[in-house]
Write an enzyme that holds these catalytic residues in place. Structure first.
Site, PDB file in Angstrom:
ATOM      1  N   ASN A 199       2.230  -5.127  -3.177  1.00 59.45           N
ATOM      2  CA  ASN A 199       0.828  -5.460  -2.917  1.00 59.45           C
ATOM      3  C   ASN A 199       0.024  -4.188  -2.639  1.00 59.45           C
ATOM      4  OD1 ASN A 199      -1.134  -7.641  -2.313  1.00 59.45           O
ATOM      5  ND2 ASN A 199      -1.062  -6.895  -0.198  1.00 59.45           N
ATOM      6  N   GLU A 231      -5.922 -10.807  -1.203  1.00 57.69           N
ATOM      7  CA  GLU A 231      -6.756 -10.588   0.002  1.00 57.69           C
ATOM      8  C   GLU A 231      -8.230 -10.563  -0.353  1.00 57.69           C
ATOM      9  OE1 GLU A 231      -5.385  -7.186   2.281  1.00 57.69           O
ATOM     10  OE2 GLU A 231      -3.284  -7.637   1.883  1.00 57.69           O
ATOM     11  N   GLU A 274       0.804  -1.237   0.000  1.00 57.86           N
ATOM     12  CA  GLU A 274       0.000   0.000   0.000  1.00 57.86           C
ATOM     13  C   GLU A 274       0.835   1.285   0.000  1.00 57.86           C
ATOM     14  OE1 GLU A 274      -2.922  -0.270   3.112  1.00 57.86           O
ATOM     15  OE2 GLU A 274      -3.789  -2.092   2.299  1.00 57.86           O
ATOM     16  N   ASP A 332     -11.993 -10.591  -0.729  1.00 59.10           N
ATOM     17  CA  ASP A 332     -13.266 -10.714  -0.002  1.00 59.10           C
ATOM     18  C   ASP A 332     -14.257  -9.812  -0.731  1.00 59.10           C
ATOM     19  OD1 ASP A 332     -12.336  -8.216   0.974  1.00 59.10           O
ATOM     20  OD2 ASP A 332     -12.064  -8.953   3.022  1.00 59.10           O
ATOM     21  N   HIS A 334     -10.283  -6.333  -2.331  1.00 60.43           N
ATOM     22  CA  HIS A 334     -11.363  -6.157  -1.354  1.00 60.43           C
ATOM     23  C   HIS A 334     -12.510  -5.500  -2.117  1.00 60.43           C
ATOM     24  CE1 HIS A 334      -8.828  -7.346   1.951  1.00 60.43           C
ATOM     25  NE2 HIS A 334      -7.918  -6.447   1.614  1.00 60.43           N
TER      26      HIS A 334
HETATM   27  C1  XIL Z   1      -6.200  -6.249   8.305  1.00 58.72           C
HETATM   28  C2  XIL Z   1      -6.498  -7.408   9.232  1.00 58.72           C
HETATM   29  O1  XIL Z   1      -7.404  -8.285   8.592  1.00 58.72           O
HETATM   30  C3  XIL Z   1      -7.084  -6.899  10.533  1.00 58.72           C
HETATM   31  O2  XIL Z   1      -7.182  -7.963  11.484  1.00 58.72           O
HETATM   32  C4  XIL Z   1      -6.207  -5.790  11.127  1.00 58.72           C
HETATM   33  O3  XIL Z   1      -6.840  -5.248  12.252  1.00 58.72           O
HETATM   34  C5  XIL Z   1      -5.950  -4.704  10.100  1.00 58.72           C
HETATM   35  O4  XIL Z   1      -5.376  -5.290   8.938  1.00 58.72           O
HETATM   36  N1  XIL Z   1      -4.885  -4.603   3.680  1.00 58.72           N
HETATM   37  C6  XIL Z   1      -3.878  -5.439   4.131  1.00 58.72           C
HETATM   38  C7  XIL Z   1      -4.127  -6.315   5.306  1.00 58.72           C
HETATM   39  O5  XIL Z   1      -2.822  -5.521   3.497  1.00 58.72           O
HETATM   40  O6  XIL Z   1      -2.970  -6.506   6.079  1.00 58.72           O
HETATM   41  C8  XIL Z   1      -5.234  -5.787   6.173  1.00 58.72           C
HETATM   42  O7  XIL Z   1      -5.505  -6.745   7.179  1.00 58.72           O
HETATM   43  C9  XIL Z   1      -6.460  -5.472   5.345  1.00 58.72           C
HETATM   44  C10 XIL Z   1      -6.158  -4.418   4.321  1.00 58.72           C
END
Ligand code: XIL
Length: 297
Positions: free
Chosen positions: A169, A232, A127, A234, A205
């Site tokens: 990422n 990641e 990020e 979802d 996401h």
């Molecule tokens: C999130 C986790 O799922 C949570 O448990 C934590 O509180 C915050 O981070 N992008 C990412 C992940 O790269 O590491 C994040 O994970 C979600 C967004």
């Protein structure tokens, strides 16, 4: 195949999930984990605040639990994340300049060396690009150490663990837009100058169907000669089952798309509280999105 992992493997891909070390004692959780998934990303345990809570004092207990679980069950590991502007330990948050730069690179080399040979791919930097139309870097104390911090981190990670694939990422880079084009230009520049980078992670996401140019975006990165990974995934919303299938189809259509990781197992495991964005309900039952995902693999 009859499971996500086995079906993905038949296509030369992996199917992974984020795992929380504290849930490895829950048998419903580990039953699904070990039946369905062949790649694991620690949800929080490899982040900077977890692995170096005090400067120079490294703590690997929770992350090592996950790695041990993976090794015992034939699962590979994605390391996440060596440098990220969030979940920095407090001591690093208050640092800047050359002191922060050395602390960052010491963190990268020490953690990557601890896991040498055990990580399929590392999210070296997470990020680092800004949202919106500018396509530039996100402001952070990491960025303020100098624009070359990302390439120095990749070179440092390569030296510490030459066998791990090194990924950049990010989120909101899933379609073709200013932010993903900023990342694309960085990767293109790294490849041209020989800066080590092997893969790009697309967090994905999502709040419904993936962008219509999702596959085209994965393909343009793949065409730079890097592996692409969905890291990641979802998805919230009423078209969740279709959306998951579309993501799977897009990955399978891109030969350099190595695999898909969902960000948790059951809806109750999700960081997106109340959105129910995962493949299993809170009782561990397969959802319609599970079936559409399996059928698309
Ligand atoms: C999130 C986790 O799922 C949570 O448990 C934590 O509180 C915050 O981070 N992008 C990412 C992940 O790269 O590491 C994040 O994970 C979600 C967004």
């Amino acid at each position: 195949g009859t499971t996500l992992g086995a079906s993905a493997a038949e296509k030369g891909r992996y199917f992974g999930t984020a795992v929380a070390a504290g849930k490895l004692s829950n048998s419903q959780y580990t039953t699904i984990l070990d039946r369905e998934f062949n790649m694991i990303t620690p949800e929080n345990e490899m982040k900077w605040d977890a692995t170096e809570p005090t400067q120079g004092q490294f703590r690997y207990t929770s992350a090592d639990q996950i790695v041990s679980h993976a090794q015992a069950h034939g699962q590979r590991m994605r390391g996440h994340a060596l440098l990220w502007y969030q979940q920095e330990p407090g001591w690093a948050q208050s640092m800047s300049g050359s002191a922060l730069r050395s602390a960052m690179m010491n963190h990268v080399s020490t953690v990557a060396a601890h896991y040498k040979g055990k990580i399929y791919a590392w999210d070296v930097v997470n990020e680092a690009f800004a949202d919106g139309g500018g396509g530039g870097r996100r402001d952070s104390n990491l960025q303020r150490t100098g624009n070359d911090w990302i390439e120095v981190a990749f070179k440092t990670a390569r030296a510490a663990d030459p066998g791990a694939k090194l990924c950049y990422n990010d989120y909101n880079t899933d379609g073709i837009n200013a932010k993903s084009t900023g990342v694309y230009n960085m990767v293109k520049d790294f490849k041209a100058r020989g800066v080590p980078i092997d893969c790009v992670g697309f967090q994905s996401h999502l709040g419904g169907l993936p962008p219509s140019d999702y596959q085209a975006n994965l393909q343009r990165f793949a065409d730079l000669g890097v592996e692409v990974q969905i890291t990641e995934l979802d998805i919230s919303g009423s078209n969740q089952a279709t959306a998951y299938a579309n993501v799977v189809k897009a990955c399978l259509a891109v030969s350099r798309c190595a695999g898909i990781t969902v960000w948790g197992i059951r809806d109750s495991d999700s960081w997106r509280t109340g959105e129910n964005p995962l493949l299993f309900d809170s009782n561990g039952n397969k959802k319609a999105a599970y079936t559409s995902t399996l059928n698309a693999l």
